[in-house]
Design a protein around this motif. Structure first.
Motif, PDB file in Angstrom:
ATOM      1  N   GLN A 281     -28.020 -13.363 -39.287  1.00 38.29           N
ATOM      2  CA  GLN A 281     -27.027 -14.428 -39.398  1.00 38.29           C
ATOM      3  C   GLN A 281     -26.778 -15.099 -38.048  1.00 38.29           C
ATOM      4  N   ASP A 282     -26.722 -14.308 -36.983  1.00 31.24           N
ATOM      5  CA  ASP A 282     -26.477 -14.868 -35.653  1.00 31.24           C
ATOM      6  C   ASP A 282     -27.658 -15.704 -35.172  1.00 31.24           C
ATOM      7  N   PHE A 283     -28.876 -15.305 -35.508  1.00 32.60           N
ATOM      8  CA  PHE A 283     -30.062 -16.039 -35.062  1.00 32.60           C
ATOM      9  C   PHE A 283     -30.096 -17.452 -35.643  1.00 32.60           C
ATOM     10  N   PHE A 284     -29.466 -17.633 -36.798  1.00 32.75           N
ATOM     11  CA  PHE A 284     -29.491 -18.940 -37.456  1.00 32.75           C
ATOM     12  C   PHE A 284     -28.085 -19.531 -37.563  1.00 32.75           C
ATOM     13  N   ARG A 285     -27.265 -19.254 -36.530  1.00 27.93           N
ATOM     14  CA  ARG A 285     -25.910 -19.793 -36.460  1.00 27.93           C
ATOM     15  C   ARG A 285     -25.909 -21.040 -35.579  1.00 27.93           C
ATOM     16  N   GLY A 289     -20.457 -22.411 -35.403  1.00 26.61           N
ATOM     17  CA  GLY A 289     -20.119 -21.080 -35.900  1.00 26.61           C
ATOM     18  C   GLY A 289     -20.616 -20.783 -37.297  1.00 26.61           C
ATOM     19  N   ALA A 290     -21.192 -21.775 -37.976  1.00 18.70           N
ATOM     20  CA  ALA A 290     -21.697 -21.548 -39.334  1.00 18.70           C
ATOM     21  C   ALA A 290     -23.139 -21.067 -39.282  1.00 18.70           C
ATOM     22  N   SER A 291     -23.467 -20.120 -40.165  1.00 21.71           N
ATOM     23  CA  SER A 291     -24.828 -19.598 -40.204  1.00 21.71           C
ATOM     24  C   SER A 291     -25.552 -20.136 -41.420  1.00 21.71           C
ATOM     25  N   ALA A 292     -26.845 -20.436 -41.239  1.00 18.70           N
ATOM     26  CA  ALA A 292     -27.665 -20.901 -42.347  1.00 18.70           C
ATOM     27  C   ALA A 292     -28.041 -19.760 -43.284  1.00 18.70           C
TER      28      ALA A 292
END
Length: 520
Positions: A281-285, A289-292
């Motif tokens: 989740q963090d890698f695609f945030r 602050g929103a995650s993909a």
């Protein structure tokens, strides 16, 4: 004569026609049971609510169990070799199942310390003894394919958690109809967790007893038809001419180099496993602050890693029979370092690239666990390989502490959970690259063990062909041993059916969860 004498090593010698393919399901029965240790997160929040305490106080239960695993494997390894697999596996079953039942009593009474003593201490002892007890026996039955044999068993340890997770959720829902595992924040009642622990304790006792009934040691001089220990497999060049005792093994540089190899490989794998869900989740945030990646998709990622972990234990360990143990670890550590570097730099460009990279790394993590017993067998022989394996597992205990500490130390300095992005992970991932390079160098330095550490020729019986019956002077199996059909028969079908159903159930359930990574 004591009734328990039937468990003695000398009374568990197989007949010369015993089907060696009964040994893998015996080992799997134990490892599928103790693999539940990695499913403790399923009921963690329920215990927090029941005891009205914090996550740390409940998390200590798992930590105690893993510490006791390492200690009991290291301290009890020599006893396991001396007592034989049947007695050791029964002791493991009694401690592991007893840990659940004592833990259930602790939950029912509201005594957290009793849960520590039950699942943590008693269960942890069962974990350690159960982890190593079938391994050396498997390698004695499969000297031609030790990697395949140990890969099958240790795959069960990875699969045990995959079975226990959905089963635990279903049992808690059965004992507490208001519990819904799919609903965020739902927790089971204390009574439901008591029922879960009692049910699992009794079920694992039955499953592990199947392993106790099936396990045998081969008769002296037995070996597979056509097997030549000098040329039969790729690890032959590393093999000792004679066995090495556990006491001598820890005096060799090879033991400590392999300790470093296992430590670095496990530490790197835990680096991903411990943070799997927030990691993707963090890698695609984005900056806002929103995650993909949704929470459901992150759960699918965790499920996918579980499949790679389990599959890698069998696939890579089996491959080591073809290419050799030293080359396969060069691959684990070298390719792992490259993949970690790719993850740190370009991992955030695509979820497919990220998931594939992480999955292969975790397959190396699982493969490292499954291959190390065969590596030990190559280096030190089968004389006391179980005891040596137990001592080497202290590297696992150390990695279990070091891996999370490394990752958490870096991430704590970067910000609050739920706000981190890919850049926060570059330093810890590059640290893992450095660790794997150290492990790669240690593996390169491993050479065959010097003769001065090896036992006298008489200490370990030399293998002799046994085409149809015992060789001259070999001891026949004791008639008091529990009866199992010599050629396998129904036992072969039933035992493999049991473990196949359990593993198949795990794969189907986890595959359904993993699919959410690409559909959710």
């Amino acid at each position: 004569m004591s009734a328990l004498s039937v468990l003695d090593r000398e009374r568990s010698v197989a007949s010369w026609t015993y089907n060696r393919w009964l040994i893998p399901p015996a080992a799997l029965a134990v490892h599928l049971s103790i693999g539940q240790a990695y499913a403790t997160s399923v009921y963690k929040n329920s215990l927090v609510e029941h005891f009205d305490t914090g996550q740390t106080q409940i998390g200590i239960i798992f930590s105690i169990a893993i510490v006791m695993l390492g200690l009991s494997a290291a301290v009890g390894g020599t006893w396991v070799e001396r007592a034989g697999p049947r007695k050791a596996m029964l002791v493991s079953a009694l401690f592991w199942s007893g840990g659940f039942l004592v833990g259930a009593l602790g939950i029912a009474l509201g005594w957290l310390w009793l849960l520590y003593a039950g699942y943590g201490v008693l269960g942890g002892i069962g974990l350690g003894i159960g982890y190593i007890s079938p391994v050396s026996t498997l390698m004695k039955w499969f000297p031609d394919r030790p990697g395949l044999a140990t890969g099958m068993a240790i795959m069960g340890f990875g699969g045990g958690a995959l079975v226990a997770t959905p089963v635990s959720n279903q049992l808690m829902a059965f004992y507490d109809p208001s519990y819904d595992a799919s609903a965020a924040g739902s927790v089971a009642s204390g009574g439901a967790v008591v029922g879960l622990f009692a049910t699992l304790g009794l079920a694992y006792l039955v499953l592990m007893t199947m392993g106790v009934l099936l396990i045998r040691v081969p008769p002296e001089g037995w070996r597979p038809a056509g097997y030549d220990p000098g040329t039969a497999h790729a690890g032959a060049r590393m093999m000792t001419a004679r066995g090495v005792s556990a006491a001598n093994a820890v005096r060799t540089p090879q033991f400590w180099l392999l300790w470093v190899v296992l430590f670095t490989n496990v530490t790197a794998g835990i680096g991903i496993l411990e943070h799997a869900s927030p990691l993707i989740q963090d890698f695609f945030r984005d900056g806002g602050g929103a995650s993909a990646v949704t929470a459901a998709a992150a759960g699918g990622f965790v499920g996918m890693l579980s499949l790679f972990n389990m599959g890698g234990r069998f696939v890579w360990s089996s491959t080591s029979d073809l290419v050799g143990r030293k080359p396969i670890y060069m691959f684990y550590l070298g390719a792992g370092a490259v993949l970690y570097l790719l993850m740190a730099t370009v991992g955030g460009t695509s979820t497919v690239v990220f998931a594939a990279t992480a999955g292969i790394i975790i397959s190396f993590y699982g493969g490292g666990f499954a291959t190390v017993p065969a590596y030990l067998r190559d280096l030190f022989g089968t004389y006391q390989v179980g005891a040596i394996h137990g001592r080497l597992l202290t590297a696992w205990s150390a990695a279990g502490i070091a891996g999370p500490l490394i990752i958490n130390a870096f991430l704590d300095a970067q910000g609050e959970p739920g706000t981190l992005t890919q850049s926060a992970y570059q330093a810890p991932l590059l640290t893992m690259v450095g660790l794997l390079v150290v492990g790669f160098a240690a593996n390169l330095l491993i050479r065959p063990v010097a003769e001065r550490f090896q036992e006298p020729a008489a200490a370990e019986p030399a293998a002799r062909p046994a085409p149809g019956g015992p060789a001259e002077g070999a001891r026949a199996p004791d008639a008091a041993a529990p009866s199992v059909p010599r050629g396998g028969g129904a036992w072969l079908v039933v035992s493999w059916a049991v473990v196949a159903v359990l593993l198949g159930y795990a794969v189907v359930r986890v595959t359904a969860t993993a699919a959410q990574l690409f559909t959710g």
